[in-house]
Design a protein around this motif. Structure first.
Motif, PDB file in Angstrom:
ATOM      1  N   THR A 125       0.831  -1.202   0.000  1.00 27.84           N
ATOM      2  CA  THR A 125       0.000   0.000   0.000  1.00 27.84           C
ATOM      3  C   THR A 125       0.868   1.254   0.000  1.00 27.84           C
ATOM      4  N   CYS A 126       0.292   2.317  -0.520  1.00 28.55           N
ATOM      5  CA  CYS A 126       0.995   3.592  -0.554  1.00 28.55           C
ATOM      6  C   CYS A 126      -0.026   4.720  -0.464  1.00 28.55           C
ATOM      7  N   ILE A 127       0.260   5.709   0.350  1.00 27.51           N
ATOM      8  CA  ILE A 127      -0.574   6.903   0.435  1.00 27.51           C
ATOM      9  C   ILE A 127       0.319   8.094   0.130  1.00 27.51           C
ATOM     10  N   GLY A 128       0.047   8.777  -0.980  1.00 28.42           N
ATOM     11  CA  GLY A 128       0.884   9.891  -1.406  1.00 28.42           C
ATOM     12  C   GLY A 128       0.101  10.904  -2.196  1.00 28.42           C
ATOM     13  N   HIS A 129       0.818  11.675  -3.021  1.00 30.56           N
ATOM     14  CA  HIS A 129       0.165  12.737  -3.786  1.00 30.56           C
ATOM     15  C   HIS A 129      -0.838  12.191  -4.785  1.00 30.56           C
ATOM     16  N   ALA A 130      -0.647  10.927  -5.209  1.00 34.21           N
ATOM     17  CA  ALA A 130      -1.574  10.304  -6.171  1.00 34.21           C
ATOM     18  C   ALA A 130      -2.771   9.667  -5.478  1.00 34.21           C
ATOM     19  N   GLY A 131      -2.830   9.761  -4.139  1.00 35.62           N
ATOM     20  CA  GLY A 131      -3.923   9.161  -3.391  1.00 35.62           C
ATOM     21  C   GLY A 131      -3.488   7.881  -2.711  1.00 35.62           C
ATOM     22  N   ALA A 132      -4.445   7.085  -2.303  1.00 39.08           N
ATOM     23  CA  ALA A 132      -4.182   5.811  -1.631  1.00 39.08           C
ATOM     24  C   ALA A 132      -4.270   4.687  -2.658  1.00 39.08           C
TER      25      ALA A 132
END
Length: 222
Positions: A180-187
């Protein structure tokens, strides 16, 4: 909340109409109004056979009735005409009405039912719930989560669960095989099954996650 879904809370107040985005109904099973709604539907022999073999069968039976009521309301049909089965991997599948997809989650007394015209996955956890063990996360996730407070770790867990449900493989997938990743592109969540985008719903009591596929292959795997 977000513009990628309709979130309903409490009593069911929705008229039959075309649904252009997933509809998520969040309610409490210990609410007398919810119990009254559930009484509008009954379970058939196939429902009883399937649910009897699963843990917390009474809670699951009530959720099944509420799901039938929701789908019946959206499609202007009788709840007894709604048919729900389990796939070979244990994911719920709607046979009738045709063209609908389903994902259900619950932590007593909270219940989350998601329906849409394309595959989706949902999960729910109480706020402040014990976080999952660190071995549920990849090495990169553990580094990112180091020192995080609040519900951050819980949100990542919800992302994994919702993602696995989207692809219908929640019972067969180890959490640490989903990144998982939460960043500028969303979750975003990724696994061997594909990629999904995640949106959240927060209240004072619970945190919910909705996973939707953003690749055409996602819908063909459902």
């Amino acid at each position: 909340m977000d513009d990628k879904a309709i979130w309903l809370t409490g009593a069911l107040k929705v008229a039959p109409e075309p649904i252009q985005v997933p509809l998520l109904w969040l309610t409490r099973l210990d609410d007398p109004t919810t119990a009254a709604l559930a009484s509008r539907a009954s379970l058939d022999a196939a429902d009883f056979s399937e649910l009897a073999a699963r843990p917390q069968s009474a809670m699951r039976a009530m959720r099944r009735k509420l799901t039938k009521v929701l789908l019946a309301t959206l499609n202007d049909m009788h709840p007894q005409a709604v048919i729900i089965v389990r796939s070979a991997t244990g994911a719920p599948r709607i046979i009738e009405p045709v063209g609908w997809y389903l994902s259900v989650a619950g932590q007593w007394p909270h219940c989350l039912i998601g329906v849409a015209r394309w595959p989706l996955g949902v999960d729910i956890e109480p706020r402040g719930a014990p976080p999952p063990p660190l071995d549920a996360f990849t090495e990169r996730e553990r580094i990112e989560l180091s020192g995080c407070v609040g519900d951050t770790r819980l949100e990542r867990w919800l992302m994994k669960e919702a993602h696995a449900k989207l692809f219908g493989v929640a019972a067969q997938t180890d959490a640490n095989t989903i990144e998982t990743c939460i960043g500028h592109a969303g979750a975003i969540a990724r696994s061997a099954s594909g990629r999904s985008t995640i949106s959240f719903y927060h209240s004072d009591a619970i945190v919910c996650a909705l996973a939707q596929g953003d690749e055409p292959a996602c819908q063909s795997r459902a």
